[in-house]
Write an enzyme that holds these catalytic residues in place. Structure first.
Site, PDB file in Angstrom:
ATOM      1  N   CYS A  48      39.316  14.846  40.450  1.00 44.05           N
ATOM      2  CA  CYS A  48      40.232  15.977  40.271  1.00 44.05           C
ATOM      3  C   CYS A  48      40.904  15.981  38.902  1.00 44.05           C
ATOM      4  CB  CYS A  48      41.305  15.952  41.359  1.00 44.05           C
ATOM      5  SG  CYS A  48      42.373  14.488  41.279  1.00 44.05           S
ATOM      6  N   CYS A  51      43.672  11.371  37.048  1.00 47.41           N
ATOM      7  CA  CYS A  51      43.939  10.185  36.220  1.00 47.41           C
ATOM      8  C   CYS A  51      44.178  10.580  34.771  1.00 47.41           C
ATOM      9  CB  CYS A  51      42.780   9.191  36.342  1.00 47.41           C
ATOM     10  SG  CYS A  51      42.661   8.450  37.990  1.00 47.41           S
ATOM     11  N   CYS A 152      38.610   6.565  42.828  1.00 48.65           N
ATOM     12  CA  CYS A 152      37.278   7.164  42.977  1.00 48.65           C
ATOM     13  C   CYS A 152      36.262   6.411  42.127  1.00 48.65           C
ATOM     14  CB  CYS A 152      37.303   8.638  42.586  1.00 48.65           C
ATOM     15  SG  CYS A 152      38.131   9.698  43.796  1.00 48.65           S
ATOM     16  N   HIS A 225      54.796  -3.903  49.659  1.00 48.70           N
ATOM     17  CA  HIS A 225      55.785  -4.289  50.667  1.00 48.70           C
ATOM     18  C   HIS A 225      56.730  -5.372  50.138  1.00 48.70           C
ATOM     19  CE1 HIS A 225      57.398  -4.837  54.707  1.00 48.70           C
ATOM     20  NE2 HIS A 225      57.171  -6.130  54.614  1.00 48.70           N
ATOM     21  N   CYS A 228      59.162  -3.760  47.827  1.00 47.88           N
ATOM     22  CA  CYS A 228      59.733  -2.498  48.293  1.00 47.88           C
ATOM     23  C   CYS A 228      61.255  -2.589  48.404  1.00 47.88           C
ATOM     24  CB  CYS A 228      59.139  -2.116  49.646  1.00 47.88           C
ATOM     25  SG  CYS A 228      59.738  -0.524  50.272  1.00 47.88           S
ATOM     26  N   CYS A 250      52.518   2.460  57.405  1.00 44.69           N
ATOM     27  CA  CYS A 250      52.688   2.233  55.968  1.00 44.69           C
ATOM     28  C   CYS A 250      51.693   1.173  55.491  1.00 44.69           C
ATOM     29  CB  CYS A 250      54.114   1.780  55.671  1.00 44.69           C
ATOM     30  SG  CYS A 250      54.432   1.497  53.917  1.00 44.69           S
ATOM     31  N   CYS A 271      56.074   6.939  46.710  1.00 45.59           N
ATOM     32  CA  CYS A 271      55.936   7.486  48.067  1.00 45.59           C
ATOM     33  C   CYS A 271      57.109   7.127  48.983  1.00 45.59           C
ATOM     34  CB  CYS A 271      54.625   7.002  48.689  1.00 45.59           C
ATOM     35  SG  CYS A 271      53.142   7.680  47.900  1.00 45.59           S
ATOM     36  N   CYS A 278      53.613   4.450  52.361  1.00 47.48           N
ATOM     37  CA  CYS A 278      52.589   4.180  51.349  1.00 47.48           C
ATOM     38  C   CYS A 278      51.227   4.502  51.950  1.00 47.48           C
ATOM     39  CB  CYS A 278      52.653   2.715  50.918  1.00 47.48           C
ATOM     40  SG  CYS A 278      51.220   2.147  49.973  1.00 47.48           S
ATOM     41  N   CYS A 281      46.705   4.011  48.282  1.00 48.09           N
ATOM     42  CA  CYS A 281      45.704   4.698  47.450  1.00 48.09           C
ATOM     43  C   CYS A 281      44.997   3.777  46.468  1.00 48.09           C
ATOM     44  CB  CYS A 281      46.346   5.875  46.718  1.00 48.09           C
ATOM     45  SG  CYS A 281      47.471   5.410  45.382  1.00 48.09           S
TER      46      CYS A 281
END
Length: 305
Positions: A48, A51, A152, A225, A228, A250, A271, A278, A281
């Site tokens: 898309c 990046c 990707c 985590h 976080c 998450c 996020c 989360c 990704c």
């Protein structure tokens, strides 16, 4: 008559001096220096362009204008360059051959292999369509370093979720064909600081220490985590409210990235700060749906009780 960028700048300076025109010598020196900076060729596959957009928003270690004028020499990137069509393809091939063994190849997006790669054609060479798969196989072995920008390119990601296009990761296509191992910079999109700093490191000849997924361990060595801001807070059962989202799918406990430390939008948000779990990704298994996982996690918890 063709002249190099460096010669053009030198002649421009000489003309300005002759005409007694004031010059900003710092900017001139920056422009001259860029000619010797490491050449970058950036190919876009099935993706898309997220990046690229992420990279344009970089603020650390420097801003994108400084990156493009004094840190790297971007030879080819269809999203950013003004040339198009045959002119662009000529720039691509000439740059790769001129800087063979020296340039850094950045690949954004996965590589479609279905239908002989014809789901993604990036241009035409020698009168025939050039697929992304062919381009990666042609220019990957010519590069000094290959960087897979985003999930990707690194693992297939969203593009790889389609069985029809048969999208593959960069390392799958180039396995054993490159001078140095492919460096994966996962994330959807990749964090701009990770990408720019890695390119700067490579331009200095510094190969980063990597994890088992061939990602620089200094960026992907600690789970979200663990860093976080809500670690240890009350666990909640729905997104949109303040609390720890561990029980509702998450991916922070399994995903390593810089989101909690560097954040996004110039260090403003990520996020979980935006009250959503989360989504993991940067993981090799992305995409997954945290809310679907939440149902599974809740069902397992009920059964265990």
């Amino acid at each position: 008559m063709k002249i190099s960028r460096r010669d053009f700048l030198k002649w421009s300076i000489a003309t300005a001096v002759a005409l007694n025109v004031d010059l900003d010598l710092d900017r001139v020196n920056t422009a001259l220096a860029a000619e010797t900076d490491p050449p970058i060729i950036w190919l876009n596959g099935a993706g898309c362009s997220g990046c690229t957009i992420s990279t344009l928003n970089v603020t650390s270690p420097t801003t994108i204008d400084n990156v493009l004028t004094s840190k790297i020499s971007l030879k080819y990137d269809t999203t950013l360059m003004t040339a198009a069509g045959n002119t662009a393809m000529q720039v691509l091939d000439e740059s790769a051959n001129l800087y063979k063994g020296q340039f850094i190849l950045v690949i954004e997006g996965a590589i479609p292999t279905g239908a002989s790669g014809n789901y993604c054609i990036i241009g035409e060479q020698n009168g025939s369509p050039l697929t992304m798969q062919q381009a990666v196989l042609k220019y990957g072995p010519m590069a000094k370093y290959v960087v897979a920008a985003g999930t990707c390119a690194s693992f297939g990601g969203v593009s790889g979720a389609s069985s029809l296009t048969e999208c593959k990761s960069v390392v799958t296509i180039l396995d054993g064909k490159t001078t140095n191992p492919v460096i994966n910079l996962s994330g959807c999109p990749v964090h701009p600081t990770i990408l720019v700093q890695t390119l700067i490191d490579l331009s200095l000849g510094v190969l980063p220490a990597v994890d088992t997924n061939n990602r620089p361990s200094k960026y992907y060595g600690i789970t979200i985590h663990r860093k976080c801001e809500r670690l240890g807070k009350e666990k909640v059962n729905q997104p949109g409210v303040y609390g720890c989202y561990k029980d509702i799918g998450c991916k922070g406990p399994q995903c390593s990235n810089v989101c909690p430390t560097m954040k996004w939008n110039n260090g403003v948000n990520f996020c979980i700060t935006a009250n959503y779990p989360c989504i993991g990704c940067a993981n090799p298994t992305f995409p997954t749906n945290p809310l679907v996982d939440a149902v599974s996690a809740a069902t397992t918890k009920v059964k265990s009780n």
